[in-house]
Design a protein around this motif. Structure first.
Motif, PDB file in Angstrom:
ATOM      1  N   SER A  68       1.086  -1.295  -0.356  1.00 42.75           N
ATOM      2  CA  SER A  68      -0.113  -0.046   0.152  1.00 42.75           C
ATOM      3  C   SER A  68       0.905   1.470   0.531  1.00 42.75           C
ATOM      4  O   SER A  68       0.133   1.584  -0.325  1.00 42.75           O
ATOM      5  N   HIS A  69       1.829   0.994   1.069  1.00 41.74           N
ATOM      6  CA  HIS A  69       2.600   2.053   0.844  1.00 41.74           C
ATOM      7  C   HIS A  69       3.033   2.434  -0.917  1.00 41.74           C
ATOM      8  O   HIS A  69       3.652   3.950  -1.345  1.00 41.74           O
ATOM      9  N   ILE A  70       3.453   1.772  -1.674  1.00 39.46           N
ATOM     10  CA  ILE A  70       3.577   1.766  -3.024  1.00 39.46           C
ATOM     11  C   ILE A  70       2.381   2.224  -4.056  1.00 39.46           C
ATOM     12  O   ILE A  70       2.360   3.642  -4.892  1.00 39.46           O
ATOM     13  N   HIS A  71       1.479   1.231  -3.639  1.00 43.76           N
ATOM     14  CA  HIS A  71       0.301   1.906  -4.547  1.00 43.76           C
ATOM     15  C   HIS A  71      -0.737   2.170  -3.972  1.00 43.76           C
ATOM     16  O   HIS A  71      -1.195   2.402  -4.677  1.00 43.76           O
ATOM     17  N   GLY A  72      -0.755   2.839  -3.310  1.00 45.21           N
ATOM     18  CA  GLY A  72      -2.048   3.502  -2.568  1.00 45.21           C
ATOM     19  C   GLY A  72      -2.918   2.958  -1.818  1.00 45.21           C
ATOM     20  O   GLY A  72      -3.155   1.785  -1.603  1.00 45.21           O
ATOM     21  N   PRO A  73      -3.451   3.656  -0.453  1.00 47.87           N
ATOM     22  CA  PRO A  73      -4.679   3.521   0.238  1.00 47.87           C
ATOM     23  C   PRO A  73      -5.886   2.462  -0.828  1.00 47.87           C
ATOM     24  O   PRO A  73      -6.204   1.764   0.251  1.00 47.87           O
ATOM     25  N   ILE A  74      -5.772   2.122  -1.665  1.00 47.07           N
ATOM     26  CA  ILE A  74      -6.158   1.716  -1.751  1.00 47.07           C
ATOM     27  C   ILE A  74      -5.778   0.632  -3.533  1.00 47.07           C
ATOM     28  O   ILE A  74      -5.326   1.508  -3.737  1.00 47.07           O
ATOM     29  N   MET A  75      -5.728  -0.773  -3.298  1.00 47.22           N
ATOM     30  CA  MET A  75      -5.766  -1.169  -4.383  1.00 47.22           C
ATOM     31  C   MET A  75      -5.778  -2.436  -5.050  1.00 47.22           C
ATOM     32  O   MET A  75      -6.677  -3.571  -3.965  1.00 47.22           O
ATOM     33  N   CYS A  76      -5.673  -3.714  -6.348  1.00 50.63           N
ATOM     34  CA  CYS A  76      -6.088  -4.257  -6.429  1.00 50.63           C
ATOM     35  C   CYS A  76      -5.059  -5.429  -6.790  1.00 50.63           C
ATOM     36  O   CYS A  76      -4.130  -5.314  -7.177  1.00 50.63           O
ATOM     37  N   LEU A  77      -5.564  -6.800  -6.512  1.00 52.47           N
ATOM     38  CA  LEU A  77      -4.861  -7.613  -6.734  1.00 52.47           C
ATOM     39  C   LEU A  77      -5.662  -8.597  -6.933  1.00 52.47           C
ATOM     40  O   LEU A  77      -6.487  -9.123  -6.473  1.00 52.47           O
ATOM     41  N   GLN A  78      -4.451  -9.844  -7.975  1.00 48.81           N
ATOM     42  CA  GLN A  78      -5.334 -10.940  -8.370  1.00 48.81           C
ATOM     43  C   GLN A  78      -4.529 -12.367  -7.998  1.00 48.81           C
ATOM     44  O   GLN A  78      -3.567 -12.466  -8.242  1.00 48.81           O
ATOM     45  N   LEU A  79      -5.221 -12.802  -6.526  1.00 43.36           N
ATOM     46  CA  LEU A  79      -5.033 -13.868  -6.389  1.00 43.36           C
ATOM     47  C   LEU A  79      -5.505 -15.241  -7.210  1.00 43.36           C
ATOM     48  O   LEU A  79      -6.477 -15.824  -7.124  1.00 43.36           O
ATOM     49  N   GLY A  80      -4.781 -15.703  -7.693  1.00 42.51           N
ATOM     50  CA  GLY A  80      -5.697 -16.901  -8.646  1.00 42.51           C
ATOM     51  C   GLY A  80      -6.545 -16.258  -9.352  1.00 42.51           C
ATOM     52  O   GLY A  80      -5.849 -15.819 -10.421  1.00 42.51           O
ATOM     53  N   ARG A  81      -7.379 -16.406  -9.349  1.00 42.43           N
ATOM     54  CA  ARG A  81      -8.988 -16.721  -9.670  1.00 42.43           C
ATOM     55  C   ARG A  81      -9.866 -15.331  -9.310  1.00 42.43           C
ATOM     56  O   ARG A  81     -10.730 -14.748  -9.731  1.00 42.43           O
ATOM     57  N   ILE A  82      -9.337 -14.370  -8.426  1.00 47.99           N
ATOM     58  CA  ILE A  82      -9.880 -14.496  -7.255  1.00 47.99           C
ATOM     59  C   ILE A  82      -9.631 -12.638  -7.432  1.00 47.99           C
ATOM     60  O   ILE A  82      -8.433 -12.633  -7.157  1.00 47.99           O
ATOM     61  N   THR A  83     -10.055 -11.336  -7.974  1.00 49.76           N
ATOM     62  CA  THR A  83      -9.564  -9.979  -7.954  1.00 49.76           C
ATOM     63  C   THR A  83     -10.210  -9.403  -6.486  1.00 49.76           C
ATOM     64  O   THR A  83     -11.169  -9.865  -6.055  1.00 49.76           O
ATOM     65  N   THR A  84      -8.788  -9.441  -5.603  1.00 49.03           N
ATOM     66  CA  THR A  84      -8.826  -8.809  -4.214  1.00 49.03           C
ATOM     67  C   THR A  84      -9.024  -7.310  -4.472  1.00 49.03           C
ATOM     68  O   THR A  84      -7.895  -6.848  -4.486  1.00 49.03           O
ATOM     69  N   VAL A  85      -9.468  -6.633  -3.591  1.00 51.32           N
ATOM     70  CA  VAL A  85      -9.562  -5.053  -3.287  1.00 51.32           C
ATOM     71  C   VAL A  85      -8.870  -4.890  -2.071  1.00 51.32           C
ATOM     72  O   VAL A  85      -9.935  -5.555  -0.948  1.00 51.32           O
ATOM     73  N   VAL A  86      -7.595  -4.576  -1.733  1.00 57.02           N
ATOM     74  CA  VAL A  86      -7.787  -4.494  -0.096  1.00 57.02           C
ATOM     75  C   VAL A  86      -7.630  -2.720  -0.151  1.00 57.02           C
ATOM     76  O   VAL A  86      -7.189  -1.649  -0.823  1.00 57.02           O
ATOM     77  N   VAL A  87      -7.872  -2.114   1.335  1.00 53.75           N
ATOM     78  CA  VAL A  87      -7.946  -1.148   1.527  1.00 53.75           C
ATOM     79  C   VAL A  87      -7.082  -0.327   2.737  1.00 53.75           C
ATOM     80  O   VAL A  87      -7.196  -1.932   3.883  1.00 53.75           O
ATOM     81  N   SER A  88      -6.360   0.100   2.977  1.00 59.12           N
ATOM     82  CA  SER A  88      -5.441   0.500   4.013  1.00 59.12           C
ATOM     83  C   SER A  88      -5.215   1.822   4.551  1.00 59.12           C
ATOM     84  O   SER A  88      -4.471   1.897   5.102  1.00 59.12           O
ATOM     85  N   SER A  89      -6.195   2.293   4.678  1.00 59.41           N
ATOM     86  CA  SER A  89      -6.392   3.625   5.151  1.00 59.41           C
ATOM     87  C   SER A  89      -7.848   4.457   6.336  1.00 59.41           C
ATOM     88  O   SER A  89      -9.002   3.394   5.288  1.00 59.41           O
ATOM     89  N   ALA A  90      -7.691   4.757   6.704  1.00 60.88           N
ATOM     90  CA  ALA A  90      -8.650   5.354   7.623  1.00 60.88           C
ATOM     91  C   ALA A  90     -10.790   6.031   6.338  1.00 60.88           C
ATOM     92  O   ALA A  90     -11.420   5.396   6.662  1.00 60.88           O
TER      93      ALA A  90
END
Length: 519
Positions: A68-90
């Motif tokens: 998140s320090h690189i890509h920002g407080p909302i980022m998208c990852l592809q975990l195998g077949r599962i699209t995953t969005v991670v939020v890391s700020s208040a």
């Protein structure tokens, strides 16, 4: 002829395998191309097939925080077949837990949680539905209401006194206390007494309590363990890593116990034609509240609560209630031992407010601001569920200019939020004083500190957990001074974490108690 047949079958199997892999690759590329047309949040470039799985590491909450320090407080990852969005700020957590809560309220269900059909009965994993609303209503109105908790507080005080008596025995023998195990056993007895009106186990850390503690941790470890069946749903039928089969074994151990208790209680209720002393003693416990509701006209008409659902509800409440409470107690004691000044301030406050030799009670908690600050600071540094339970986007949802696609898994990294230097001064330091002049609480209203989640899926057991952890920690540090075992000092005190669905201390804390008051 046999060799030819064997060769033919081998080639056929290879051909089928190649075709299947080709279909999967094509499907993956098609899905990826389709989602790329949407304005997804930024994120690391995925590898073919596996996506960003290698980015997770052994401590996903820390790995995702670094990303998140690189890509920002909302980022998208592809975990195998599962699209995953991670939020890391208040701010982003508020978008998920409050602003768009109704669109992110359902869960992506780990394959391990499908063991024993748990996802079909568990309040934690059920979709928002009449069954889920009914369970929340029962918890909020009957199990964890102020009235219900007040009615049982004397039982909890009694269990904490038994904890202190056991610790005093160990102090007199010069033995160190395994804080996590003692906290787990007491939490178990507190819950058992509250729900059933009897102890599950005595105070001494016996084989039964230790076995159950291991069972509960195995459940959370399996639920949080990376699982190929989660990232590639086509593999769910074969459970390639055996995680669901392992989870079924652990679930069954607890469900069988609850089944026995419920069956005995139902038999007692059937054979007792009138109110008996045993019934009068149990009339305030939570199991009878659940059974009364199950037999009510409202439930008979709607069939929302049955014996199986009660068993799975108890599984959720006992597993979460014992693990997270004992883990928070252990982390609190660890931080206080590392910070003797904070320990001293807490003991001075307790002596002034409670008085030497007096018992800490739940009603005293509101008059102990420094103790409350210690618990908040522990939740900040060591949130029990660092990524909360996963959520799922019901439709395409726009969040701060980005699209969270329908069906995406959404993770709220509360561990990263709790250590955000944009919110907290010296975020990695244990400083309870930061909360003394602050109105921030842990009840889901302040998104910089949400260890219990927020919105409609906030942890229903929060009111009981708050009472239990304050009562146990306050009682332990009021009645005893504490020091580390011989051979362990502040510099060598291990602070490593063990990641599962919850966050435990990798090396259990053992501390020597020194009595400060007579009991």
């Amino acid at each position: 002829m046999e060799l030819d047949t064997y060769d033919f079958l081998s080639y056929l199997l290879y051909l089928i395998l190649i075709i299947w892999i080709s279909i999967q690759v094509f499907d993956l590329l098609f899905s990826y191309t389709k989602t790329k047309k949407k304005h997804l949040p930024p994120g690391p470039r995925p590898f073919p097939i596996i996506g960003n799985l290698l980015e997770l590491g052994h401590n996903p909450h820390k790995s995702l925080a670094k990303l998140s320090h690189i890509h920002g407080p909302i980022m998208c990852l592809q975990l195998g077949r599962i699209t995953t969005v991670v939020v890391s700020s208040a701010d982003m957590a508020k978008q998920v837990l409050q602003t768009h809560d109704h669109l992110f309220s359902n869960r992506t269900i780990p394959d391990s949680l499908r063991a024993c059909d748990h996802q079909m009965h568990s309040m934690a994993w059920l979709p928002v539905s009449p069954s889920w609303r009914n369970l929340r209503k029962i918890c909020n109105n009957h199990l964890f209401s102020v009235k219900a908790l007040d009615a049982n507080q004397n039982l909890r005080h009694q269990k904490v006194q038994e904890l202190l008596a056991g610790v005093r025995t160990m102090a007199e023998a010069g033995e160190a206390v395994a804080i996590g195990t003692a906290g787990f056993t007491t939490s178990l007895n507190l819950l058992s007494t509250t729900f059933f009106s009897f102890d599950w186990e005595g105070l001494a850390p016996s084989d039964t309590a230790i076995d159950l503690k291991e069972t509960v941790w195995n459940i959370f470890e399996a639920a949080g363990k990376p699982n190929l069946a989660d990232y590639f749903p086509v593999l769910q039928k074969i459970d390639p890593l055996g995680i669901r089969r392992s989870m079924a074994f652990h679930f069954r151990k607890m469900i069988d116990f609850f089944d026995c208790v419920i069956s005995q209680r139902l038999k007692l209720r059937e054979t007792s034609g009138s109110s008996s002393p045993a019934e009068e003693e149990q009339e305030n416990n939570m199991l009878d509240t659940l059974l009364n509701y199950m037999a009510s006209k409202e439930n008979r008409e709607n069939q929302l609560l049955d014996k199986t659902t009660i068993e799975h509800l108890l599984l959720d409440l006992f597993a979460a209630g014992t693990d997270t409470t004992s883990s928070t107690l252990e982390w609190s004691m660890t931080e206080l031992l590392k910070n003797p000044e904070a320990m001293s301030k807490a003991q001075v406050e307790l002596k002034q407010v409670i008085g030497k030799g007096n018992q800490v009670k739940e009603s005293d908690i509101t008059r102990l601001p420094y103790l409350q600050a210690i618990i908040k600071e522990t939740f900040r540094l060591h949130p029990p569920v660092p990524l909360l339970l996963p959520r799922r986007a019901e439709i395409d949802v726009e969040v701060c200019g980005y699209v969270v696609p329908k069906g995406a898994q959404v993770l709220v990294n509360v561990w990263a939020v709790s250590r955000d230097p944009n919110i907290w001064d010296n975020p990695n330091e244990f400083i309870p004083e930061r909360f003394l002049e602050s109105n921030i609480d842990v009840k889901g209203r302040h998104f910089e500190l949400t260890p219990f989640g927020g919105g409609r899926r906030i942890c229903p057991g929060l009111p009981l957990a708050i009472r239990m952890v304050h009562l146990m920690l306050g009682s332990l540090i009021h009645s005893f001074d504490w020091k580390l075992e011989d051979g362990v000092d502040l510099e060598t005190l291990n602070m490593d974490e063990k990641f599962g669905l919850t966050l435990q201390k990798a090396r259990p804390l053992r501390a020597l108690p020194i009595p400060t008051v007579s009991m």
